[in-house]
Motif scaffolding. Sequence first.
Motif, PDB file in Angstrom:
ATOM      1  N   ALA A  53       0.837  -1.212   0.000  1.00 26.80           N
ATOM      2  CA  ALA A  53       0.000   0.000   0.000  1.00 26.80           C
ATOM      3  C   ALA A  53       0.870   1.260   0.000  1.00 26.80           C
ATOM      4  O   ALA A  53       0.613   2.204  -0.761  1.00 26.80           O
ATOM      5  CB  ALA A  53      -0.944  -0.002   1.200  1.00 26.80           C
ATOM      6  N   LEU A  54       1.899   1.273   0.842  1.00 30.35           N
ATOM      7  CA  LEU A  54       2.823   2.416   0.869  1.00 30.35           C
ATOM      8  C   LEU A  54       3.518   2.588  -0.474  1.00 30.35           C
ATOM      9  O   LEU A  54       3.647   3.703  -0.982  1.00 30.35           O
ATOM     10  CB  LEU A  54       3.903   2.218   1.949  1.00 30.35           C
ATOM     11  N   TYR A  55       3.980   1.478  -1.021  1.00 34.33           N
ATOM     12  CA  TYR A  55       4.702   1.527  -2.295  1.00 34.33           C
ATOM     13  C   TYR A  55       3.803   2.067  -3.403  1.00 34.33           C
ATOM     14  O   TYR A  55       4.212   2.942  -4.172  1.00 34.33           O
ATOM     15  CB  TYR A  55       5.232   0.138  -2.651  1.00 34.33           C
ATOM     16  N   GLU A  56       2.592   1.567  -3.469  1.00 31.58           N
ATOM     17  CA  GLU A  56       1.659   2.012  -4.498  1.00 31.58           C
ATOM     18  C   GLU A  56       1.391   3.512  -4.370  1.00 31.58           C
ATOM     19  O   GLU A  56       1.333   4.237  -5.360  1.00 31.58           O
ATOM     20  CB  GLU A  56       0.348   1.223  -4.388  1.00 31.58           C
ATOM     21  N   LYS A  57       1.271   3.988  -3.159  1.00 35.35           N
ATOM     22  CA  LYS A  57       0.942   5.395  -2.904  1.00 35.35           C
ATOM     23  C   LYS A  57       2.100   6.345  -3.226  1.00 35.35           C
ATOM     24  O   LYS A  57       1.879   7.465  -3.696  1.00 35.35           O
ATOM     25  CB  LYS A  57       0.526   5.547  -1.439  1.00 35.35           C
ATOM     26  N   TYR A  58       3.354   5.901  -2.975  1.00 35.88           N
ATOM     27  CA  TYR A  58       4.486   6.835  -3.060  1.00 35.88           C
ATOM     28  C   TYR A  58       5.552   6.486  -4.096  1.00 35.88           C
ATOM     29  O   TYR A  58       6.514   7.227  -4.241  1.00 35.88           O
ATOM     30  CB  TYR A  58       5.148   6.966  -1.680  1.00 35.88           C
TER      31      TYR A  58
END
Length: 175
Positions: A53-58
């Motif tokens: 989720a973090l990777y997808e967002k940033y």
Amino acid sequence: MASETSKSIYDFTVKDIKGNDVNLSQYHGKVLLIVNVASECGLTQTNYKELSALYEKYKSQDFEILAFPCNQFGSQEPGTNEEIEQTVCTRFKAEFPVFDKCTVVSISAVEVNGKNAAPIYQFLKNQKGGIFGDGIKWNFTKFLVNKEGKVVDRFAPTTSPLKIEKDLLKLLQSS
């Protein structure tokens, strides 16, 4: 490369999950979250879900997660590189880079502690020790690295990746 003489994370070359050399200098100017991962740990499901989720967002904002499979804790990463890649990419839908479980011919897997600790982990621990000393206690210990390749924080295996978001944002917004 010896961790004693390394000045930043960019001084290291590691192998990716397919066995290719990856000079970490290619990540210069990006914020990194470096994590020792395992496919069969009680923390696996939540960590991979939140890391993804973090990777997808940033990921479009100069952020990378570098995942290093480690079998040193409870033999919870027993698979081959191919099996690990299948698990990470298929079961957990992770898109961030995953590295080689084997780093040296004489070492059967990336070790994060002890005399056979991978040089990158010697460096990370030297930069940011833990509450109970430098040793890494379990899978999913997380190191946050700034755009200059310096370790700025270390998070326990039980720290939710989403709890790191505010620290990540500060680094992404810095020049």
